[in-house]
Design a protein around this motif. Structure first.
Motif, PDB file in Angstrom:
ATOM      1  N   LEU A 397     -64.498 -29.833  25.910  1.00 12.54           N
ATOM      2  CA  LEU A 397     -63.962 -29.711  27.262  1.00 12.54           C
ATOM      3  C   LEU A 397     -62.585 -29.058  27.195  1.00 12.54           C
ATOM      4  CD1 LEU A 397     -64.882 -33.245  28.679  1.00 12.54           C
ATOM      5  CD2 LEU A 397     -66.234 -31.138  28.729  1.00 12.54           C
ATOM      6  N   MET A 398     -62.460 -27.888  27.793  1.00 15.16           N
ATOM      7  CA  MET A 398     -61.188 -27.171  27.824  1.00 15.16           C
ATOM      8  C   MET A 398     -60.425 -27.567  29.083  1.00 15.16           C
ATOM      9  SD  MET A 398     -61.406 -25.442  25.067  1.00 15.16           S
ATOM     10  CE  MET A 398     -62.581 -24.679  23.948  1.00 15.16           C
ATOM     11  N   HIS A 402     -54.693 -28.884  26.874  1.00 14.11           N
ATOM     12  CA  HIS A 402     -55.293 -29.834  25.954  1.00 14.11           C
ATOM     13  C   HIS A 402     -56.805 -29.601  25.881  1.00 14.11           C
ATOM     14  CE1 HIS A 402     -55.769 -32.045  29.792  1.00 14.11           C
ATOM     15  NE2 HIS A 402     -56.848 -32.573  29.228  1.00 14.11           N
ATOM     16  N   THR A 403     -57.393 -30.079  24.793  1.00 12.55           N
ATOM     17  CA  THR A 403     -58.827 -29.937  24.538  1.00 12.55           C
ATOM     18  C   THR A 403     -59.405 -31.303  24.233  1.00 12.55           C
ATOM     19  OG1 THR A 403     -58.479 -27.723  23.614  1.00 12.55           O
ATOM     20  CG2 THR A 403     -60.543 -28.806  23.082  1.00 12.55           C
ATOM     21  N   ILE A 404     -60.566 -31.600  24.826  1.00 14.09           N
ATOM     22  CA  ILE A 404     -61.192 -32.908  24.656  1.00 14.09           C
ATOM     23  C   ILE A 404     -62.442 -32.741  23.801  1.00 14.09           C
ATOM     24  CG2 ILE A 404     -62.203 -34.903  25.816  1.00 14.09           C
ATOM     25  CD1 ILE A 404     -60.605 -33.987  28.330  1.00 14.09           C
ATOM     26  N   CYS A 405     -62.507 -33.519  22.711  1.00 11.36           N
ATOM     27  CA  CYS A 405     -63.645 -33.463  21.800  1.00 11.36           C
ATOM     28  C   CYS A 405     -64.316 -34.828  21.735  1.00 11.36           C
ATOM     29  CB  CYS A 405     -63.205 -33.057  20.393  1.00 11.36           C
ATOM     30  SG  CYS A 405     -62.322 -31.483  20.316  1.00 11.36           S
ATOM     31  N   LEU A 419     -56.763 -33.302  22.024  1.00 11.65           N
ATOM     32  CA  LEU A 419     -55.883 -32.533  21.152  1.00 11.65           C
ATOM     33  C   LEU A 419     -54.957 -31.644  21.961  1.00 11.65           C
ATOM     34  CD1 LEU A 419     -58.444 -31.493  18.409  1.00 11.65           C
ATOM     35  CD2 LEU A 419     -56.464 -32.931  18.059  1.00 11.65           C
ATOM     36  N   THR A 420     -53.682 -31.718  21.648  1.00  8.68           N
ATOM     37  CA  THR A 420     -52.690 -30.856  22.285  1.00  8.68           C
ATOM     38  C   THR A 420     -51.909 -30.111  21.207  1.00  8.68           C
ATOM     39  OG1 THR A 420     -50.957 -32.547  22.280  1.00  8.68           O
ATOM     40  CG2 THR A 420     -52.437 -32.486  24.187  1.00  8.68           C
ATOM     41  N   LYS A 421     -51.413 -28.969  21.581  1.00  2.79           N
ATOM     42  CA  LYS A 421     -50.659 -28.158  20.634  1.00  2.79           C
ATOM     43  C   LYS A 421     -49.358 -28.847  20.239  1.00  2.79           C
ATOM     44  CE  LYS A 421     -50.954 -23.848  21.635  1.00  2.79           C
ATOM     45  NZ  LYS A 421     -50.721 -22.493  22.210  1.00  2.79           N
ATOM     46  N   SER A 422     -48.728 -29.525  21.218  1.00  3.56           N
ATOM     47  CA  SER A 422     -47.422 -30.140  20.959  1.00  3.56           C
ATOM     48  C   SER A 422     -47.534 -31.361  20.053  1.00  3.56           C
ATOM     49  CB  SER A 422     -46.766 -30.540  22.278  1.00  3.56           C
ATOM     50  OG  SER A 422     -47.603 -31.435  22.988  1.00  3.56           O
ATOM     51  N   VAL A 427     -52.439 -25.498  14.608  1.00  4.85           N
ATOM     52  CA  VAL A 427     -53.637 -25.241  13.808  1.00  4.85           C
ATOM     53  C   VAL A 427     -54.784 -26.142  14.235  1.00  4.85           C
ATOM     54  CG1 VAL A 427     -54.615 -25.311  11.491  1.00  4.85           C
ATOM     55  CG2 VAL A 427     -52.311 -24.405  11.830  1.00  4.85           C
ATOM     56  N   ALA A 428     -54.528 -27.449  14.357  1.00  4.76           N
ATOM     57  CA  ALA A 428     -55.574 -28.397  14.759  1.00  4.76           C
ATOM     58  C   ALA A 428     -56.086 -28.075  16.157  1.00  4.76           C
ATOM     59  CB  ALA A 428     -55.032 -29.830  14.704  1.00  4.76           C
ATOM     60  N   TYR A 429     -55.160 -27.732  17.055  1.00  2.00           N
ATOM     61  CA  TYR A 429     -55.537 -27.411  18.438  1.00  2.00           C
ATOM     62  C   TYR A 429     -56.434 -26.175  18.482  1.00  2.00           C
ATOM     63  CZ  TYR A 429     -54.998 -25.842  23.282  1.00  2.00           C
ATOM     64  OH  TYR A 429     -55.234 -25.417  24.556  1.00  2.00           O
ATOM     65  N   ARG A 430     -56.098 -25.153  17.703  1.00  2.00           N
ATOM     66  CA  ARG A 430     -56.879 -23.915  17.713  1.00  2.00           C
ATOM     67  C   ARG A 430     -58.235 -24.105  17.038  1.00  2.00           C
ATOM     68  NH1 ARG A 430     -53.302 -19.284  15.298  1.00  2.00           N
ATOM     69  NH2 ARG A 430     -55.178 -18.057  15.794  1.00  2.00           N
ATOM     70  N   CYS A 431     -58.282 -24.963  16.008  1.00  2.00           N
ATOM     71  CA  CYS A 431     -59.567 -25.254  15.362  1.00  2.00           C
ATOM     72  C   CYS A 431     -60.519 -25.931  16.346  1.00  2.00           C
ATOM     73  CB  CYS A 431     -59.361 -26.154  14.143  1.00  2.00           C
ATOM     74  SG  CYS A 431     -58.753 -25.295  12.676  1.00  2.00           S
ATOM     75  N   ALA A 432     -59.994 -26.904  17.097  1.00  2.00           N
ATOM     76  CA  ALA A 432     -60.822 -27.604  18.079  1.00  2.00           C
ATOM     77  C   ALA A 432     -61.263 -26.656  19.193  1.00  2.00           C
ATOM     78  CB  ALA A 432     -60.061 -28.791  18.656  1.00  2.00           C
ATOM     79  N   LYS A 433     -60.344 -25.832  19.638  1.00  2.00           N
ATOM     80  CA  LYS A 433     -60.641 -24.907  20.722  1.00  2.00           C
ATOM     81  C   LYS A 433     -61.696 -23.893  20.324  1.00  2.00           C
ATOM     82  CE  LYS A 433     -58.185 -22.130  24.187  1.00  2.00           C
ATOM     83  NZ  LYS A 433     -56.869 -21.589  24.603  1.00  2.00           N
ATOM     84  N   GLY A 434     -61.747 -23.545  19.050  1.00  2.00           N
ATOM     85  CA  GLY A 434     -62.709 -22.557  18.578  1.00  2.00           C
ATOM     86  C   GLY A 434     -64.028 -23.155  18.116  1.00  2.00           C
ATOM     87  N   SER A 435     -64.206 -24.468  18.307  1.00  2.00           N
ATOM     88  CA  SER A 435     -65.429 -25.138  17.851  1.00  2.00           C
ATOM     89  C   SER A 435     -66.435 -25.272  18.990  1.00  2.00           C
ATOM     90  CB  SER A 435     -65.087 -26.526  17.288  1.00  2.00           C
ATOM     91  OG  SER A 435     -64.211 -26.427  16.188  1.00  2.00           O
ATOM     92  N   ASN A 436     -67.658 -25.584  18.626  1.00  2.00           N
ATOM     93  CA  ASN A 436     -68.737 -25.740  19.596  1.00  2.00           C
ATOM     94  C   ASN A 436     -69.486 -27.036  19.346  1.00  2.00           C
ATOM     95  OD1 ASN A 436     -68.410 -23.201  20.951  1.00  2.00           O
ATOM     96  ND2 ASN A 436     -69.338 -22.194  19.180  1.00  2.00           N
TER      97      ASN A 436
END
Length: 477
Positions: A397-398, A402-405, A419-422, A427-436
């Protein structure tokens, strides 16, 4: 806003998720190796080692041409329509009921009828007489309320209908599953493949995409002679050439020889009861040298059979832990060998999606999604260095910043992380954002105490609202 959400959820008739784990704040630690690779630009976040996704799947041209030749003696539109009807029936199908289930339902209906009679008329005759009087009515209501299972006999035309309605879906699902094995076990080069319920041969098509040069033998078992003939007809015209294929109508009695990879795709639903399913799974496990793959429809009914197979293999492995040939563990999708928390707590199936392009016989062609449930069991003991990364079990969920996994963890829990960038780092935020959905996240989850901060509570409400939407959609499908 919260009141509005309560109204919407009330209309959906879906309860809020109130388990403490959904409310707890968590901290995460990304894998150090992954962090180093991304920071050194050796790896892109959207291509982290937990990514198991595959591009939209399309049938190979040689397979398409072979299917067209097999269909040429029948009106294409009629065959496609019958294929779609069969596909819908298979999706809605339930496993056969056990006698204990039928008896329990009969007694439940009988009790309701007798209670109504007694409330209306009092005790006029003895109970046994009443049971005999209402027996025809109870049987009639049982037939109406119980799901009827029928064995499907695949004659020549029904085999063609299955090919028209399910060829690309089956191929796409197997491609995604084999893709994960090839990514996570790069040294695995199977020499042999055993396909139980081989049907039109879609497992072979997918396996040849990944291990064409290494597989020297394909052993296919399907009770339908017409399915075997159709599979052989298609495979003879496919390119590149697939050789050394052996067809049988029944499972061999001996566990020897074992096969490097054994597959049962959409076949357990065809067996008449639990006993026959477990006997079959045991035979397949004994025939397995390294990987056993079980696949069914991504419905509650399909997932129950997959979960039943998983639990049984784990039971056999634990019981025979001293025998290397029988021991094993869950390779995928579960990061653990505990009870499945998805079905136990939320009563929804653990399923996944793969994208595919509709068959070329349908115009215009478009992209569809297929939901499926699966498990991959691997022989031997779980390696001590197995990271057991959490699996993403629902779509990411974008949200704004923030991103919700939603994850299944190695502790056997369902965990939602925000997950939030702050807070968690870029790195963790972008990994989650790029996952499916279906990927693993290369991180470790650390629970913290709940924070009553109002900003965080608003985010948690958003999580619960979306989870309820997803649950409703899954139940409806």
């Amino acid at each position: 806003m919260n009141e509005l959400r309560r109204i919407v959820l009330g209309r959906l008739r879906v309860p809020l998720v109130t388990s403490q784990r959904w409310l707890s704040k968590v901290n995460v630690r990304l894998n150090e190796t992954v962090i180093s690779q991304i920071e050194n630009e050796d790896l892109k976040p959207r291509k982290h080692p937990g990514r198991m996704s595959i591009n939209t799947v399309d049938l190979p041209n040689s397979i398409v041409k072979a299917i067209e030749i097999a269909m040429e003696d029948h009106p294409k539109n009629v065959l496609l329509e019958d294929g779609q009807k069969l596909a819908r029936y298979l999706w809605e199908r339930h496993a056969p009921l056990e006698q204990a289930d039928i008896t329990a339902k009969y007694e439940e209906i009988e009790k309701e009828i007798l209670d109504k009679h007694l409330q209306k008329n009092g005790i006029s005759v003895d109970t046994e007489t009443l049971k005999q009087r209402y027996r025809p009515l109870v049987i009639k209501l049982c037939k109406q309320k119980l799901t009827k299972w029928e064995f499907i006999s695949y004659d020549a035309y029904k085999s063609l209908s299955y090919m028209a309605g399910r060829s690309i879906q089956n191929y796409a699902v197997m491609c995604k599953i084999f893709n994960e094995i090839s990514i996570r076990d790069k040294e695995f080069q199977p020499q042999s493949l055993f396909d139980f319920g081989s049907g039109i041969g879609s497992v072979m098509w997918a396996a040849s995409r990944f291990w064409l040069k290494s597989i020297k033998e394909y052993f296919c078992v399907d009770i339908s002679l017409h399915m075997n003939e159709l599979s052989e007809q298609i495979i003879l015209k496919s390119k590149p050439k697939i050789n050394n294929i052996f067809y049988r109508q029944f499972l061999p009695a001996s566990p020897n020889p074992p096969y490097d990879i054994v597959v049962s795709a959409y076949s357990l639903m065809e067996l008449p009861n639990t006993e026959s399913r477990l006997q079959t799974i045991l035979k397949l496990w004994r025939k397995t040298n390294k990987y056993l793959v079980i696949v069914e429809q991504g419905t509650n009914a399909g997932f129950k059979l997959v979960n039943e197979a998983r639990d049984f293999v784990l039971h056999v492995s634990k019981k025979n832990s001293q025998k290397i040939s029988q021991s094993g563990y869950t390779f995928s999708p579960c990061p653990q060998d505990l009870k499945c928390p998805r079905y136990k707590e939320l009563q929804t199936p653990c399923n996944f999606e793969v994208s595919y392009i509709s068959t070329p016989f349908i115009s215009p062609r478009h992209t569809n999604k297929e939901r499926y449930s699966y498990v991959i069991m691997r022989k031997g003991e779980r390696p001590k260095d197995d990271e057991q990364w959490p699996r993403i079990v629902r779509p990411i969920l974008m949200r704004s910043r923030h991103t919700i996994c939603r994850l299944c963890t190695k502790e056997g829990n369902l965990q939602e992380i925000i997950l939030t960038k702050s807070k968690h780092g870029k790195v963790a935020y972008r990994c989650a954002k790029g996952s499916n959905w279906g990927d693993m996240l290369p991180l470790e989850i650390v629970n913290e105490k709940k924070d009553n901060n109002s900003d965080n509570d608003a985010t948690v409400e958003d999580v619960k609202f979306k989870e309820s939407e997803d649950q409703s959609n899954t139940d409806n499908s």
